[in-house]
Write a protein that holds these residues in place. Structure first.
Motif, PDB file in Angstrom:
ATOM      1  N   GLY A  31       0.773  -1.229   0.000  1.00 21.21           N
ATOM      2  CA  GLY A  31       0.000   0.000   0.000  1.00 21.21           C
ATOM      3  C   GLY A  31       0.809   1.286   0.000  1.00 21.21           C
ATOM      4  N   LYS A  32       0.134   2.380   0.273  1.00 19.60           N
ATOM      5  CA  LYS A  32       0.761   3.704   0.154  1.00 19.60           C
ATOM      6  C   LYS A  32       1.813   3.955   1.235  1.00 19.60           C
ATOM      7  N   TYR A  33       1.789   3.161   2.306  1.00 16.56           N
ATOM      8  CA  TYR A  33       2.792   3.319   3.350  1.00 16.56           C
ATOM      9  C   TYR A  33       3.796   2.163   3.354  1.00 16.56           C
ATOM     10  N   TYR A  88      -5.935   5.243   8.680  1.00 14.20           N
ATOM     11  CA  TYR A  88      -5.442   4.071   7.957  1.00 14.20           C
ATOM     12  C   TYR A  88      -5.731   2.799   8.746  1.00 14.20           C
TER      13      TYR A  88
END
Length: 283
Positions: free
Chosen positions: A239-241, A256
């Motif tokens: 994911g984005k992290y 999140y």
């Protein structure tokens, strides 16, 4: 043994910025082109991947961002590679799962539709795993010296459990200090050592959404604990992290956590994430 070839075979390997076929890039391509007459051509090419090589990859490969800064991009050499590889078969190790798809993706990004469906793809790892099977029956024969069907009924959990117990005993016997001179071939007969040796990944949760990563200081030096072992922290692996420490990501974006808990992730992942969050909150 000399290969029986009807057309050239490209034996190759890639080094990449990561394992994401869509988002990562190739920075090294090495290959041996073997011709039917036995002639061999070797080439080792470095590319500027146009994105940073992560520190863990630098440590693994020894190639730094400075090493590839002035190299051509894959696209710069794509036409030349297309010509060299046209009409060839391909071979590698785990290549059907990673190297071929990654190479194909790079060709697509360069505007070249290199049709690997017309090539014969030989994967030495697949051959190894199929010829030297790693299932329970193979282990039983290797460590216990008998075929499973001689001692047990097939596909019964109770029978497989008994066979597994005998295999474990056989492993400890075979890799004991009395039978193995080399230290790295010895297994300690205690559960801590066996559990550590059994690990095949750094997953925190079973699905690998969160993994352990070594902690480093501002200069990239690994931080050590009181016993001199590397300190590790939980890091998101998707994911984005992706690549972020979990606690840092949740502090930055508290929503999140709620998104993960309300989405189609495993209960184990949600429980692991909750434990990390509660620990960070001091509960």
């Amino acid at each position: 043994m000399k290969l029986n070839l009807t057309k050239p075979l490209v034996v190759f390997d890639l080094e990449t910025t990561g394992l994401d076929i869509v988002n990562d890039r190739i920075f090294q391509l090495s290959y041996i082109k073997v011709y039917p007459d036995g002639k061999e051509e070797r080439e080792n090419i470095y590319f500027n991947p146009q994105k940073p090589i992560p520190q863990e990859v630098i440590e693994l490969t020894g190639t730094t961002n400075e090493d590839v800064a002035d190299k051509p991009t894959f696209k710069d050499l794509s036409k030349e590679l297309e010509e060299k590889f046209s009409g060839c078969d391909f071979a590698g190790y785990n290549s059907n799962h990673f190297d071929v798809p990654m190479l194909s993706e790079e060709f697509y990004r360069a505007g070249i539709n290199f049709d690997f469906s017309k090539c014969r793809l030989i994967d030495a790892q697949a051959i190894f795993h199929k010829m030297e099977r790693r299932n329970l029956a193979a282990a039983y024969k290797f460590y216990c010296g008998r075929k499973m069907e001689e001692d047990f009924a097939a596909h019964r959990a109770d029978q497989d459990t008994e066979a597994t117990y005998r295999v474990l005993q056989g492993e400890l016997d075979m890799y004991s200090a009395e039978r193995q001179e080399e230290k790295e071939r010895q297994l300690e007969n205690n559960m801590d050592a066996l559990a550590e040796f059994s690990k095949t990944n750094d997953n925190v949760d079973f699905s690998g959404r969160i993994v352990w990563k070594e902690m480093k200081d501002a200069n990239g030096k690994v931080l050590l604990d009181a016993d001199g072992k590397p300190r590790k922290q939980e890091v998101f692996n998707f994911g984005k992290y992706k690549g972020w420490p979990v606690v840092d990501a949740l502090r930055r974006d508290p929503g999140y956590y709620n998104w993960i808990c309300s989405s189609d992730f495993t209960s184990d992942t949600k429980q692991v994430l909750t434990r990390i969050r509660l620990r960070d909150m001091g509960r």
